[in-house]
Scaffold this motif. Structure first.
Motif, PDB file in Angstrom:
ATOM      1  N   TYR A 155       0.840  -1.200   0.000  1.00 11.73           N
ATOM      2  CA  TYR A 155       0.000   0.000   0.000  1.00 11.73           C
ATOM      3  C   TYR A 155       0.876   1.251   0.000  1.00 11.73           C
ATOM      4  O   TYR A 155       0.576   2.232  -0.673  1.00 11.73           O
ATOM      5  CB  TYR A 155      -0.936   0.029   1.215  1.00 11.73           C
ATOM      6  CG  TYR A 155      -2.067  -0.959   1.165  1.00 11.73           C
ATOM      7  CD1 TYR A 155      -2.696  -1.295  -0.022  1.00 11.73           C
ATOM      8  CD2 TYR A 155      -2.543  -1.557   2.328  1.00 11.73           C
ATOM      9  CE1 TYR A 155      -3.752  -2.204  -0.066  1.00 11.73           C
ATOM     10  CE2 TYR A 155      -3.589  -2.469   2.305  1.00 11.73           C
ATOM     11  CZ  TYR A 155      -4.186  -2.780   1.104  1.00 11.73           C
ATOM     12  OH  TYR A 155      -5.225  -3.672   1.066  1.00 11.73           O
ATOM     13  N   TYR A 156       1.965   1.196   0.779  1.00 13.54           N
ATOM     14  CA  TYR A 156       2.875   2.344   0.831  1.00 13.54           C
ATOM     15  C   TYR A 156       3.487   2.595  -0.548  1.00 13.54           C
ATOM     16  O   TYR A 156       3.556   3.739  -1.003  1.00 13.54           O
ATOM     17  CB  TYR A 156       3.988   2.123   1.869  1.00 13.54           C
ATOM     18  CG  TYR A 156       5.026   3.209   1.792  1.00 13.54           C
ATOM     19  CD1 TYR A 156       4.792   4.466   2.346  1.00 13.54           C
ATOM     20  CD2 TYR A 156       6.225   3.014   1.102  1.00 13.54           C
ATOM     21  CE1 TYR A 156       5.717   5.488   2.228  1.00 13.54           C
ATOM     22  CE2 TYR A 156       7.145   4.026   0.980  1.00 13.54           C
ATOM     23  CZ  TYR A 156       6.889   5.256   1.540  1.00 13.54           C
ATOM     24  OH  TYR A 156       7.802   6.274   1.409  1.00 13.54           O
ATOM     25  N   ASP A 204       3.018   5.954  -2.727  1.00 18.79           N
ATOM     26  CA  ASP A 204       4.194   6.731  -3.125  1.00 18.79           C
ATOM     27  C   ASP A 204       4.153   7.078  -4.616  1.00 18.79           C
ATOM     28  O   ASP A 204       4.623   8.128  -5.035  1.00 18.79           O
ATOM     29  CB  ASP A 204       5.458   5.922  -2.802  1.00 18.79           C
ATOM     30  CG  ASP A 204       6.691   6.810  -2.715  1.00 18.79           C
ATOM     31  OD1 ASP A 204       6.529   8.018  -2.428  1.00 18.79           O
ATOM     32  OD2 ASP A 204       7.801   6.305  -2.951  1.00 18.79           O
ATOM     33  N   LYS A 205       3.570   6.185  -5.417  1.00 23.09           N
ATOM     34  CA  LYS A 205       3.512   6.406  -6.867  1.00 23.09           C
ATOM     35  C   LYS A 205       2.354   7.319  -7.275  1.00 23.09           C
ATOM     36  O   LYS A 205       2.330   7.849  -8.377  1.00 23.09           O
ATOM     37  CB  LYS A 205       3.376   5.064  -7.601  1.00 23.09           C
ATOM     38  CG  LYS A 205       4.657   4.256  -7.561  1.00 23.09           C
ATOM     39  CD  LYS A 205       4.500   2.905  -8.211  1.00 23.09           C
ATOM     40  CE  LYS A 205       5.790   2.101  -8.023  1.00 23.09           C
ATOM     41  NZ  LYS A 205       5.542   0.682  -7.942  1.00 23.09           N
ATOM     42  N   MET A 206       1.377   7.489  -6.373  1.00 24.19           N
ATOM     43  CA  MET A 206       0.215   8.327  -6.685  1.00 24.19           C
ATOM     44  C   MET A 206       0.563   9.813  -6.556  1.00 24.19           C
ATOM     45  O   MET A 206       1.545  10.165  -5.904  1.00 24.19           O
ATOM     46  CB  MET A 206      -0.946   7.999  -5.722  1.00 24.19           C
ATOM     47  CG  MET A 206      -1.567   6.635  -5.962  1.00 24.19           C
ATOM     48  SD  MET A 206      -2.528   6.034  -4.558  1.00 24.19           S
ATOM     49  CE  MET A 206      -3.902   7.149  -4.541  1.00 24.19           C
ATOM     50  N   LEU A 249      -1.770   7.033   1.467  1.00 20.91           N
ATOM     51  CA  LEU A 249      -1.744   5.768   2.215  1.00 20.91           C
ATOM     52  C   LEU A 249      -3.000   5.626   3.069  1.00 20.91           C
ATOM     53  O   LEU A 249      -3.652   4.580   3.058  1.00 20.91           O
ATOM     54  CB  LEU A 249      -0.488   5.694   3.095  1.00 20.91           C
ATOM     55  CG  LEU A 249      -0.345   4.465   3.989  1.00 20.91           C
ATOM     56  CD1 LEU A 249      -0.223   3.192   3.152  1.00 20.91           C
ATOM     57  CD2 LEU A 249       0.854   4.592   4.914  1.00 20.91           C
ATOM     58  N   MET A 250      -3.375   6.696   3.765  1.00 21.98           N
ATOM     59  CA  MET A 250      -4.567   6.654   4.616  1.00 21.98           C
ATOM     60  C   MET A 250      -5.830   6.464   3.764  1.00 21.98           C
ATOM     61  O   MET A 250      -6.734   5.746   4.139  1.00 21.98           O
ATOM     62  CB  MET A 250      -4.685   7.935   5.455  1.00 21.98           C
ATOM     63  CG  MET A 250      -3.580   8.109   6.482  1.00 21.98           C
ATOM     64  SD  MET A 250      -3.335   6.671   7.560  1.00 21.98           S
ATOM     65  CE  MET A 250      -4.811   6.719   8.543  1.00 21.98           C
ATOM     66  N   TYR A 279       9.537   4.447   6.078  1.00 21.50           N
ATOM     67  CA  TYR A 279       9.708   3.702   4.837  1.00 21.50           C
ATOM     68  C   TYR A 279      10.664   4.367   3.866  1.00 21.50           C
ATOM     69  O   TYR A 279      11.224   3.712   3.000  1.00 21.50           O
ATOM     70  CB  TYR A 279       8.363   3.485   4.158  1.00 21.50           C
ATOM     71  CG  TYR A 279       7.600   2.285   4.671  1.00 21.50           C
ATOM     72  CD1 TYR A 279       8.190   1.016   4.701  1.00 21.50           C
ATOM     73  CD2 TYR A 279       6.291   2.396   5.126  1.00 21.50           C
ATOM     74  CE1 TYR A 279       7.498  -0.078   5.171  1.00 21.50           C
ATOM     75  CE2 TYR A 279       5.582   1.284   5.586  1.00 21.50           C
ATOM     76  CZ  TYR A 279       6.196   0.056   5.620  1.00 21.50           C
ATOM     77  OH  TYR A 279       5.519  -1.040   6.066  1.00 21.50           O
ATOM     78  N   SER A 280      10.840   5.683   3.971  1.00 25.17           N
ATOM     79  CA  SER A 280      11.682   6.371   2.997  1.00 25.17           C
ATOM     80  C   SER A 280      13.162   6.369   3.383  1.00 25.17           C
ATOM     81  O   SER A 280      13.985   6.951   2.709  1.00 25.17           O
ATOM     82  CB  SER A 280      11.197   7.811   2.797  1.00 25.17           C
ATOM     83  OG  SER A 280      11.184   8.486   4.029  1.00 25.17           O
TER      84      SER A 280
END
Length: 197
Positions: free
Chosen positions: A66-67, A71-73, A81-82, A195-196
């Motif tokens: 999902y993350y 990130d791509k959106m 994400l939420m 995550y980054s």
């Protein structure tokens, strides 16, 4: 299939979370942990991620996926994400009041109670879109379990991004929610930072 069997109230205490966000009306006893212990930056980020995973009932691998999608959106990764987590079918069923908790919503979906736009969907992680009509199957509407559920959830506030009729057990997703419409106590920016790295 992996299943999280951690006792809910125990996990709520560990994450400093109010059980009402999960649909439980029980009160979690005060945490017995020492509060003077300093938590590292990584510890804070990890706790936020664990909180989000626990609230939505998502395991690590799908959560990471999902993350990646978020990130791509376009737009802010945390908000995306939420929005993705909130648009899962099990969460939407819970938000509409067709289940008392997200765990129960997952079960209701898995037991083939739910129709999306007239088609049976039994995948809890199915992502709903704006305009989707979610309803409980006609043959399941009269059963005692659904009567018990609607009795408990009748007074629950329905989010502004959906329309629900508890009489007919049918609801419509008017739009996907913005971050302001999501009342989950998670700091998604800490998850993005984690995550980054």
């Amino acid at each position: 299939m992996a299943v999280n069997r951690v006792p809910v109230l125990k996990r709520c205490r560990a994450l400093g979370l109010d059980p009402s966000f999960l649909g439980y009306d029980k009160k979690s006893r005060r945490s017995t942990q020492r509060t003077n212990k300093k938590v590292s930056e990584y510890g804070l980020q990890l706790r936020e991620k664990q909180k989000a995973k626990f609230i939505y009932g998502v395991l690590e691998k799908p959560f990471h996926n999902y993350y990646e999608k978020a990130d791509k959106m376009k737009g802010m990764t945390g908000d995306n994400l939420m929005r993705i987590l909130e648009s899962r079918l099990d969460n939407v069923v819970y938000r509409m009041g067709f289940a008392r908790t997200r765990r129960e919503a997952r079960q209701v979906v898995g037991h083939k109670f739910v129709l999306v736009n007239g088609k049976q969907v039994k995948i809890p992680s199915y992502r709903v879109k704006a305009g989707d009509i979610i309803e409980i199957k006609e043959s399941k509407k009269g059963i005692q379990r659904m009567k018990d559920i609607t009795e408990v959830t009748a007074g629950r506030l329905v989010p502004e991004w959906m329309d629900v009729n508890l009489e007919t057990l049918q609801g419509t997703v008017k739009e996907l929610p913005s971050r302001e419409m999501i009342d989950v106590p998670v700091d998604e920016m800490l998850i993005v930072e984690l995550y980054s790295k």
